[in-house]
Design an enzyme around this catalytic site. Sequence first.
Site, PDB file in Angstrom:
ATOM      1  N   ARG A 115       0.854  -1.193   0.000  1.00 45.92           N
ATOM      2  CA  ARG A 115       0.000   0.000   0.000  1.00 45.92           C
ATOM      3  C   ARG A 115       0.891   1.245   0.000  1.00 45.92           C
ATOM      4  O   ARG A 115       1.692   1.429   0.919  1.00 45.92           O
ATOM      5  CB  ARG A 115      -0.898  -0.026   1.247  1.00 45.92           C
ATOM      6  CG  ARG A 115      -1.686   1.220   1.458  1.00 45.92           C
ATOM      7  CD  ARG A 115      -2.631   1.154   2.669  1.00 45.92           C
ATOM      8  NE  ARG A 115      -3.203   2.462   2.842  1.00 45.92           N
ATOM      9  CZ  ARG A 115      -3.055   3.227   3.922  1.00 45.92           C
ATOM     10  NH1 ARG A 115      -2.408   2.790   4.977  1.00 45.92           N
ATOM     11  NH2 ARG A 115      -3.575   4.425   3.959  1.00 45.92           N
ATOM     12  N   HIS A 159      -2.639  11.028   1.478  1.00 48.18           N
ATOM     13  CA  HIS A 159      -2.119  10.726   2.819  1.00 48.18           C
ATOM     14  C   HIS A 159      -1.504  12.016   3.363  1.00 48.18           C
ATOM     15  O   HIS A 159      -0.309  12.099   3.613  1.00 48.18           O
ATOM     16  CB  HIS A 159      -1.104   9.577   2.759  1.00 48.18           C
ATOM     17  CG  HIS A 159      -0.875   8.885   4.070  1.00 48.18           C
ATOM     18  ND1 HIS A 159      -1.046   7.520   4.249  1.00 48.18           N
ATOM     19  CD2 HIS A 159      -0.481   9.350   5.271  1.00 48.18           C
ATOM     20  CE1 HIS A 159      -0.748   7.191   5.505  1.00 48.18           C
ATOM     21  NE2 HIS A 159      -0.399   8.288   6.146  1.00 48.18           N
ATOM     22  N   GLU A 204      -6.964   8.369   6.951  1.00 44.32           N
ATOM     23  CA  GLU A 204      -7.156   8.945   8.287  1.00 44.32           C
ATOM     24  C   GLU A 204      -7.633  10.388   8.267  1.00 44.32           C
ATOM     25  O   GLU A 204      -6.911  11.311   8.644  1.00 44.32           O
ATOM     26  CB  GLU A 204      -5.863   8.836   9.109  1.00 44.32           C
ATOM     27  CG  GLU A 204      -5.468   7.403   9.376  1.00 44.32           C
ATOM     28  CD  GLU A 204      -4.404   7.262  10.455  1.00 44.32           C
ATOM     29  OE1 GLU A 204      -3.958   8.289  10.998  1.00 44.32           O
ATOM     30  OE2 GLU A 204      -4.032   6.122  10.755  1.00 44.32           O
ATOM     31  N   ASN A 332      -7.202   1.443  10.007  1.00 43.93           N
ATOM     32  CA  ASN A 332      -5.880   1.613  10.598  1.00 43.93           C
ATOM     33  C   ASN A 332      -6.059   1.393  12.091  1.00 43.93           C
ATOM     34  O   ASN A 332      -6.800   2.135  12.744  1.00 43.93           O
ATOM     35  CB  ASN A 332      -5.333   3.020  10.340  1.00 43.93           C
ATOM     36  CG  ASN A 332      -5.032   3.262   8.867  1.00 43.93           C
ATOM     37  OD1 ASN A 332      -5.266   2.403   8.020  1.00 43.93           O
ATOM     38  ND2 ASN A 332      -4.515   4.438   8.559  1.00 43.93           N
ATOM     39  N   TYR A 334      -4.318   0.769  15.801  1.00 45.18           N
ATOM     40  CA  TYR A 334      -3.132   0.781  16.665  1.00 45.18           C
ATOM     41  C   TYR A 334      -3.491   0.594  18.135  1.00 45.18           C
ATOM     42  O   TYR A 334      -2.936  -0.241  18.814  1.00 45.18           O
ATOM     43  CB  TYR A 334      -2.370   2.104  16.513  1.00 45.18           C
ATOM     44  CG  TYR A 334      -1.693   2.279  15.168  1.00 45.18           C
ATOM     45  CD1 TYR A 334      -0.390   1.855  14.974  1.00 45.18           C
ATOM     46  CD2 TYR A 334      -2.353   2.883  14.097  1.00 45.18           C
ATOM     47  CE1 TYR A 334       0.250   2.019  13.748  1.00 45.18           C
ATOM     48  CE2 TYR A 334      -1.721   3.058  12.875  1.00 45.18           C
ATOM     49  CZ  TYR A 334      -0.423   2.616  12.703  1.00 45.18           C
ATOM     50  OH  TYR A 334       0.190   2.777  11.491  1.00 45.18           O
ATOM     51  N   GLU A 392      -3.480  -0.421   8.259  1.00 44.45           N
ATOM     52  CA  GLU A 392      -2.259  -0.138   9.027  1.00 44.45           C
ATOM     53  C   GLU A 392      -2.345  -0.792  10.392  1.00 44.45           C
ATOM     54  O   GLU A 392      -3.392  -0.778  11.035  1.00 44.45           O
ATOM     55  CB  GLU A 392      -2.054   1.372   9.267  1.00 44.45           C
ATOM     56  CG  GLU A 392      -1.559   2.139   8.081  1.00 44.45           C
ATOM     57  CD  GLU A 392      -1.341   3.618   8.385  1.00 44.45           C
ATOM     58  OE1 GLU A 392      -1.006   3.964   9.535  1.00 44.45           O
ATOM     59  OE2 GLU A 392      -1.511   4.422   7.454  1.00 44.45           O
TER      60      GLU A 392
HETATM   61  C1  GBH Z   1      -0.859   6.556  11.213  1.00 40.71           C
HETATM   62  O1  GBH Z   1      -1.411   7.411  12.155  1.00 40.71           O
HETATM   63  C2  GBH Z   1      -0.550   7.284   9.948  1.00 40.71           C
HETATM   64  O2  GBH Z   1      -1.445   6.962   8.912  1.00 40.71           O
HETATM   65  C3  GBH Z   1       0.859   7.080   9.481  1.00 40.71           C
HETATM   66  O3  GBH Z   1       1.160   8.025   8.519  1.00 40.71           O
HETATM   67  C4  GBH Z   1       1.784   7.134  10.672  1.00 40.71           C
HETATM   68  O4  GBH Z   1       3.128   7.094  10.301  1.00 40.71           O
HETATM   69  C5  GBH Z   1       1.477   5.940  11.526  1.00 40.71           C
HETATM   70  O5  GBH Z   1       0.144   5.890  11.866  1.00 40.71           O
HETATM   71  C6  GBH Z   1       2.278   5.885  12.818  1.00 40.71           C
HETATM   72  O6  GBH Z   1       1.984   6.977  13.616  1.00 40.71           O
HETATM   73  O7  GBH Z   1       1.369  12.865  19.269  1.00 40.71           O
HETATM   74  O8  GBH Z   1      -0.287  12.614  20.985  1.00 40.71           O
HETATM   75  O9  GBH Z   1      -0.651  14.201  19.177  1.00 40.71           O
HETATM   76  C7  GBH Z   1      -1.844   6.790  13.338  1.00 40.71           C
HETATM   77  C8  GBH Z   1      -2.750   7.693  14.118  1.00 40.71           C
HETATM   78  C9  GBH Z   1      -2.854   9.906  14.872  1.00 40.71           C
HETATM   79  C10 GBH Z   1      -1.340   8.423  15.869  1.00 40.71           C
HETATM   80  C11 GBH Z   1      -2.067  11.049  15.475  1.00 40.71           C
HETATM   81  C12 GBH Z   1      -0.551   9.562  16.463  1.00 40.71           C
HETATM   82  C13 GBH Z   1      -0.693  11.779  17.282  1.00 40.71           C
HETATM   83  C14 GBH Z   1      -0.871  11.665  18.755  1.00 40.71           C
HETATM   84  N1  GBH Z   1      -1.996   8.795  14.652  1.00 40.71           N
HETATM   85  N2  GBH Z   1      -1.434  10.644  16.698  1.00 40.71           N
HETATM   86  S1  GBH Z   1      -0.048  12.944  19.606  1.00 40.71           S
END
Ligand code: GBH
Length: 486
Positions: A115, A159, A204, A332, A334, A392
Amino acid sequence: MLNRLTRRSFARLAAAAALTPALPNALAAPREENVSPASPLLSFPRGFLWGSATASYQVEGAAKEDGRGPSIWDTFSHLRGNTKNGDTGDVADDHYHLYKTDIALMKDLGLKTYRFSTSWSRVFPNGTGTPNPKGLDFYNRLVDGLLAAGIQPYCTLFHWDLPQALQDQGGWQSRDTAHAYANYAGYVAQHLSDRVQHFMTLNEMRSFVDLGYGNGMHAPGLRLSRADLNQVRHHAVLAHGLGVQAIRANARPGTKVGLAENITCTVPVIETPEHVRAAHIAMREENAGYLTVIMEGKYTDLYLARQGADAPKFTPEDLKAIGSPIDFVGINCYTPEYVRASSAPAGYAMVPAPESFPHMLSPWLRTGPEALYWAPKIAASVWNIKEIYITENGASSSDTLTPDGAVYDTDRVMYLRNYLTQLHRAVSEGVPVRGYFLWSLLDNFEWADGYAYRFGIHYVDFATQKRTPKLSAHFYRQVIARNALA
Ligand code: GBH
């Protein structure tokens, strides 16, 4: 005694280790009678699509090459104080030049699919108007290279790297951006859909809306009022809907369209019926401004009530476009968001995470493997989704190269094993997850965190651009080879 399967697994692992000088003596054969065989392999369905993911601004570099116009991330990252160490994506992984090397890494892993995202300002340097043929050419070369390696390309059309020229005219605060996006999406789909069968409109929305326009942590770094932010969010889902229509109008018949959204992955605090039910309600309401309005073609009553006078302005035609049917949903995933039953009118309450909750290197990345069971399961049941991808999942780790040149990211391997065990649980119950994209193939530009947080399964030395497979890459290669958890 080892059974034959386990013996074969050891042989394969030993072979992999032999190919990998970075793992010396990693698997010196134990005497068989002293080995406790691992439990039976957790197999995935035949044809399960094992993949990995990246995004244009995070890996490509070549920020000014071949006519690429500036994006909001060029502007934002070059302003002091916006990113850790003042890092920018000017060079990143230099993937623009090294894409063949990177395809070879993918092939070595045995990836079935990859992707990537297209950079809008490479294709349309000003966001709209005359396209830049050299920009599209890069993606033609990339796609051809992937197909030659037997890897299915999955293409994300946005993105987060909005052309700066559009930001100068209001960016996502303007409805016009949604129309400009549809024009761009239709154009790329028209030119790639002879070889790319799956397109994701936007990655996202929640992140680029809330971080870019809400708390100012991401480009363009704005902090809008709640009403203005809700309007930005509406324009993002509108862009998705208009994009779906433009792709359908311009792509080859049979092209599949979806999105990749970091939905709130609701998880019941305890797996009892009342909390499971609450997690279903929360799935709809916590994602009301994003996936819910897309899947249902309307904002929930609770969402509109919660926003009150700040609710977005929209027309019935907007909702119709936003609700355009899609072919698959990308999640996505996490972190888990725990939900409990509640007597409050909504019927649920979100449970805040205690400070001690375990997380990976990124402080936000709380580790809750069961998110990968519940999120696709609940989403599939709430919206009757027939095709889901985990677009993701992955983790940051404090990777260091050992003197022998290896990276033993045991925490990332543990994270992946635990999450994939839960994904297996979902798939074996019939939840229609067709593939999994590990974030990420390479260490890369982690937005406001710059290069400080590494998410790759390949270590990148940013001074030399040398890539080294980490332990997690060896782990993932085994998973793919066996189509089972190794
Ligand atoms: C994804 O975001 C993205 O799609 C990707 O580009 C990125 O590299 C990957 O995950 C890993 O981060 O720092 O407390 O403000 C995941 C969702 C949303 C997680 C924003 C981190 C910031 C939190 N992300 N968040 S903070």
